[in-house]
Scaffold this motif. Structure first.
Motif, mmCIF file in Angstrom:
data_model
loop_
_atom_site.group_PDB
_atom_site.id
_atom_site.type_symbol
_atom_site.label_atom_id
_atom_site.label_comp_id
_atom_site.label_asym_id
_atom_site.label_seq_id
_atom_site.Cartn_x
_atom_site.Cartn_y
_atom_site.Cartn_z
ATOM 1 N N ALA A 152 0.776 -1.145 -0.072
ATOM 2 C CA ALA A 152 -0.211 0.038 -0.051
ATOM 3 C C ALA A 152 0.839 1.160 -0.008
ATOM 4 C CB ALA A 152 -0.820 -0.101 1.379
ATOM 5 N N GLN A 153 1.872 1.243 0.712
ATOM 6 C CA GLN A 153 2.923 2.391 0.773
ATOM 7 C C GLN A 153 3.565 2.387 -0.554
ATOM 8 O OE1 GLN A 153 5.475 1.123 3.969
ATOM 9 N NE2 GLN A 153 3.989 1.661 5.703
ATOM 10 N N ARG A 154 3.319 1.776 -1.421
ATOM 11 C CA ARG A 154 4.081 1.925 -2.823
ATOM 12 C C ARG A 154 2.924 1.819 -3.808
ATOM 13 N NH1 ARG A 154 7.076 0.316 0.940
ATOM 14 N NH2 ARG A 154 9.402 0.643 0.968
ATOM 15 N N GLY A 155 1.808 2.258 -3.641
ATOM 16 C CA GLY A 155 0.799 2.614 -4.333
ATOM 17 C C GLY A 155 -0.193 1.572 -4.895
ATOM 18 N N VAL A 156 0.318 0.383 -4.509
ATOM 19 C CA VAL A 156 -0.566 -1.145 -4.857
ATOM 20 C C VAL A 156 -2.092 -0.767 -4.058
ATOM 21 C CG1 VAL A 156 -0.726 -3.474 -4.912
ATOM 22 C CG2 VAL A 156 1.591 -2.033 -5.307
ATOM 23 N N VAL A 157 -2.975 -1.071 -4.931
ATOM 24 C CA VAL A 157 -4.462 -1.163 -4.339
ATOM 25 C C VAL A 157 -4.488 -2.541 -3.687
ATOM 26 C CG1 VAL A 157 -6.846 -1.089 -4.806
ATOM 27 C CG2 VAL A 157 -5.356 0.429 -6.047
ATOM 28 N N VAL A 158 -4.556 -2.674 -2.375
ATOM 29 C CA VAL A 158 -4.528 -3.890 -1.663
ATOM 30 C C VAL A 158 -5.871 -4.289 -1.046
ATOM 31 C CG1 VAL A 158 -3.557 -5.204 0.112
ATOM 32 C CG2 VAL A 158 -2.001 -3.585 -1.120
ATOM 33 N N HIS A 159 -6.328 -5.333 -1.319
ATOM 34 C CA HIS A 159 -7.778 -5.928 -0.762
ATOM 35 C C HIS A 159 -7.259 -6.898 0.382
ATOM 36 C CE1 HIS A 159 -10.149 -4.014 -3.753
ATOM 37 N NE2 HIS A 159 -9.278 -4.075 -4.607
ATOM 38 N N LEU A 160 -8.085 -6.964 1.511
ATOM 39 C CA LEU A 160 -7.703 -7.637 2.633
ATOM 40 C C LEU A 160 -8.879 -8.651 2.724
ATOM 41 C CD1 LEU A 160 -6.588 -4.813 4.940
ATOM 42 C CD2 LEU A 160 -5.013 -6.413 3.654
ATOM 43 N N GLU A 161 -8.559 -9.804 3.298
ATOM 44 C CA GLU A 161 -9.326 -10.911 3.612
ATOM 45 C C GLU A 161 -9.023 -11.741 4.715
ATOM 46 O OE1 GLU A 161 -10.797 -14.816 1.159
ATOM 47 O OE2 GLU A 161 -11.000 -12.913 -0.166
ATOM 48 N N ASP A 162 -9.901 -12.070 5.539
ATOM 49 C CA ASP A 162 -9.527 -12.920 6.550
ATOM 50 C C ASP A 162 -10.550 -13.588 7.076
ATOM 51 O OD1 ASP A 162 -7.003 -12.742 8.868
ATOM 52 O OD2 ASP A 162 -8.791 -13.522 9.858
ATOM 53 N N HIS A 163 -10.489 -14.949 7.615
ATOM 54 C CA HIS A 163 -11.602 -15.608 8.301
ATOM 55 C C HIS A 163 -12.022 -14.945 9.377
ATOM 56 C CE1 HIS A 163 -8.578 -16.886 10.988
ATOM 57 N NE2 HIS A 163 -9.431 -17.173 11.871
ATOM 58 N N ASP A 164 -11.328 -14.086 10.230
ATOM 59 C CA ASP A 164 -11.857 -13.246 11.125
ATOM 60 C C ASP A 164 -12.037 -11.839 10.545
ATOM 61 O OD1 ASP A 164 -12.341 -11.531 13.413
ATOM 62 O OD2 ASP A 164 -10.612 -12.030 14.404
ATOM 63 N N PRO A 165 -13.302 -11.265 10.069
ATOM 64 C CA PRO A 165 -13.435 -10.228 9.323
ATOM 65 C C PRO A 165 -12.950 -8.935 10.484
ATOM 66 C CG PRO A 165 -15.696 -11.393 9.306
ATOM 67 C CD PRO A 165 -14.644 -12.159 10.269
ATOM 68 N N GLY A 166 -13.120 -9.049 11.658
ATOM 69 C CA GLY A 166 -12.572 -7.808 12.608
ATOM 70 C C GLY A 166 -11.199 -7.781 12.554
ATOM 71 N N GLN A 167 -10.159 -8.875 12.165
ATOM 72 C CA GLN A 167 -8.881 -8.691 12.039
ATOM 73 C C GLN A 167 -8.582 -8.034 10.768
ATOM 74 O OE1 GLN A 167 -5.914 -11.343 13.851
ATOM 75 N NE2 GLN A 167 -5.490 -12.046 11.630
ATOM 76 N N ALA A 168 -9.378 -8.376 9.617
ATOM 77 C CA ALA A 168 -9.036 -7.505 8.259
ATOM 78 C C ALA A 168 -9.317 -6.026 8.646
ATOM 79 C CB ALA A 168 -9.855 -8.248 7.515
ATOM 80 N N ARG A 169 -10.498 -5.543 9.103
ATOM 81 C CA ARG A 169 -11.066 -4.303 9.611
ATOM 82 C C ARG A 169 -9.782 -3.778 10.416
ATOM 83 N NH1 ARG A 169 -16.131 -6.358 10.276
ATOM 84 N NH2 ARG A 169 -15.705 -6.729 12.630
ATOM 85 N N THR A 170 -9.227 -4.385 11.412
ATOM 86 C CA THR A 170 -8.119 -3.805 11.999
ATOM 87 C C THR A 170 -6.816 -3.576 11.024
ATOM 88 O OG1 THR A 170 -8.537 -5.098 13.979
ATOM 89 C CG2 THR A 170 -6.453 -4.208 13.836
ATOM 90 N N ALA A 171 -6.451 -4.462 10.063
ATOM 91 C CA ALA A 171 -5.556 -4.265 9.203
ATOM 92 C C ALA A 171 -5.632 -2.979 8.284
ATOM 93 C CB ALA A 171 -5.316 -5.538 8.485
ATOM 94 N N ALA A 172 -6.890 -2.866 7.867
ATOM 95 C CA ALA A 172 -7.457 -1.685 7.119
ATOM 96 C C ALA A 172 -7.130 -0.315 7.823
ATOM 97 C CB ALA A 172 -8.848 -2.070 6.856
ATOM 98 N N ALA A 173 -7.555 -0.655 9.059
ATOM 99 C CA ALA A 173 -7.457 0.895 9.838
ATOM 100 C C ALA A 173 -6.098 1.212 10.097
ATOM 101 C CB ALA A 173 -8.010 0.627 11.075
ATOM 102 N N LEU A 174 -5.131 0.254 9.917
ATOM 103 C CA LEU A 174 -3.797 0.545 10.032
ATOM 104 C C LEU A 174 -3.268 1.229 8.813
ATOM 105 C CD1 LEU A 174 -2.569 -2.616 12.005
ATOM 106 C CD2 LEU A 174 -2.868 -0.249 12.969
ATOM 107 N N GLY A 175 -3.980 1.108 7.582
ATOM 108 C CA GLY A 175 -3.410 1.407 6.224
ATOM 109 C C GLY A 175 -2.826 0.658 5.442
ATOM 110 N N ALA A 176 -3.239 -0.636 5.609
ATOM 111 C CA ALA A 176 -2.886 -1.756 4.869
ATOM 112 C C ALA A 176 -3.605 -2.186 3.845
ATOM 113 C CB ALA A 176 -2.848 -3.115 5.828
ATOM 114 N N GLY A 177 -4.869 -1.546 3.658
ATOM 115 C CA GLY A 177 -5.566 -1.531 2.339
ATOM 116 C C GLY A 177 -7.177 -1.372 2.697
ATOM 117 N N THR A 178 -7.998 -2.254 2.072
ATOM 118 C CA THR A 178 -9.366 -2.169 2.269
ATOM 119 C C THR A 178 -9.739 -3.485 2.588
ATOM 120 O OG1 THR A 178 -11.605 -1.747 1.252
ATOM 121 C CG2 THR A 178 -9.708 -2.271 -0.121
ATOM 122 N N ASP A 179 -10.918 -3.672 3.393
ATOM 123 C CA ASP A 179 -11.336 -4.981 3.549
ATOM 124 C C ASP A 179 -12.498 -5.404 2.655
ATOM 125 O OD1 ASP A 179 -13.009 -3.064 4.964
ATOM 126 O OD2 ASP A 179 -13.396 -4.392 6.580
#
Length: 361
Positions: free
Chosen positions: A21-48
């Motif tokens: 994400a820091q290098r301009g790639v559009v990142v989608h996040l997926e996890d068996h625990d949706p809450g963990q994916a939302r946490t990662a998204a909130a950190l700037g890792a992409g979108t859930d």
């Protein structure tokens, strides 16, 4: 690479997503625990949010025991042009995928040789892989485009690509990662019921040996379950060495001079073999190990002390190659060990003394 899907938003997956994400790639996040994916998204890792179409690369960051199943599901859904995993074991997942009859031309197994004792997305950082080896295990069936996507990921993460055979990789990580972790845990376990007076004497040596024993046991059960054979083989050799070492130590207790000499020789042998192995550990930036001189500085445990030392070293024109800190038991003080080139040690010692630092000989 313009788009990526990271499946599994723990430490490794989220760290890779942050780097992309820091290098301009559009990142989608997926996890068996949706809450963990939302946490990662909130950190700037992409979108859930799920991608609208096929992404360039799917990065599977699931535990080794689940990698094949997660990869198979993603490949059957056709979510990406290329697929890779970042599990710490490579041979098993590939064989499982082959057994499922999947076309593996779009897949490559990889393993970033980096991590932390902590797990989960909150422990992730975008620079976790910087300067670290990232193993790629292509086969003759691997599509060139997929290999290039994997290399692009490694580049975005500022890691160093290393190409290996999958089974050779598994034997290698058993030696340099999995077996040492168990040995560290075995040493740390001796402290569990030790007397408090003994534990209070712990110094930097025991901290170094037991540091990695702080890792999540559940994660390591997954890792070791995927690579038990090579680890067991190595521990068998360690056990044989331990038995010989115990016999040598018992001999040192003997009143017989010949037995004591024999025991001393056995201990010297294992220590010298340890010396020979230790010098093979790569040094700074993965280069051949170098011998540094240690300049030891006594400091108070106060804010800004380290910054002052580094600034004073910089004014003296000395580069600090490495640093260790040993904290004094029961005191708000510590010993900072500055590793420098041998020719720089006298210069640094004199400069620090001149600026009021207490140098320990």
């Amino acid at each position: 690479m313009r788009t990526a899907l990271v499946i599994g938003t723990g430490l490794i997956g989220t760290s890779a997503a942050l780097a992309l994400a820091q290098r301009g790639v559009v990142v989608h996040l997926e996890d068996h625990d949706p809450g963990q994916a939302r946490t990662a998204a909130a950190l700037g890792a992409g979108t859930d949010e799920a991608p609208e179409g096929i992404v360039d690369l799917a990065v599977v960051a699931a535990p080794p025991a689940h990698v094949a199943a997660v990869l198979a599901d993603a490949m059957r859904r056709g979510v990406a042009r290329g697929y890779l995993d970042v599990a710490s074991v490579k041979g098993g997942p590939r064989r499982e995928l082959q057994a499922l009859g999947l076309d593996l031309s779009a897949y490559i197994g990889t393993h970033p040789m980096s991590g932390r004792e902590k797990s989960g997305p909150l422990a992730a950082t975008g620079d976790l892989f910087e300067g670290r080896p990232w193993v790629l295990t292509p086969t003759r069936d691997t599509d060139t485009e997929v290999l290039n996507l994997a290399l692009e990921l490694v580049s975005h993460c500022r890691a160093v690509p290393v190409v290996m055979d999958a089974d050779a990789h598994d034997r290698a990580v058993a030696l340099v990662s999995h077996m040492p972790h168990l040995v560290s845990s075995l040493v740390a376990a001796r402290l569990e019921n030790a007397e408090e007076a003994a534990v209070r004497l712990c110094g930097q040596g025991i901290r170094d040996v037991t540091r990695i024993a702080a890792s999540d046991p559940r994660m390591w059960i997954d890792i070791l379950s995927a690579n038990p054979g090579p680890v067991a083989d190595l521990l068998t050799d360690v056990a044989a060495d331990l038995e010989e070492t115990v016999q040598a130590l018992r001999a040192l207790q003997s009143s017989d001079d010949a037995k004591r000499r024999q025991g001393a020789g056995g201990i010297e042998d294992v220590l010298r073999r340890g010396n020979a192995g230790q010098v093979r550990v790569p040094g700074k930036h993965g280069a051949a190990p170098r011998t540094y001189e240690v300049v030891a500085v006594l400091i108070d445990d106060q804010p800004g002390q380290l910054a002052r030392i580094f600034a004073d070293a910089g004014r003296a024109g000395v580069n600090i190659e490495d640093v260790r800190i040993e904290h004094a038991t029961g005191q708000q003080a510590g010993l900072v060990q500055l590793m420098v080139e041998p020719k720089s040690a006298p210069v640094l010692s004199a400069a620090l003394r001149e600026r009021g630092w207490a140098i320990r000989q």
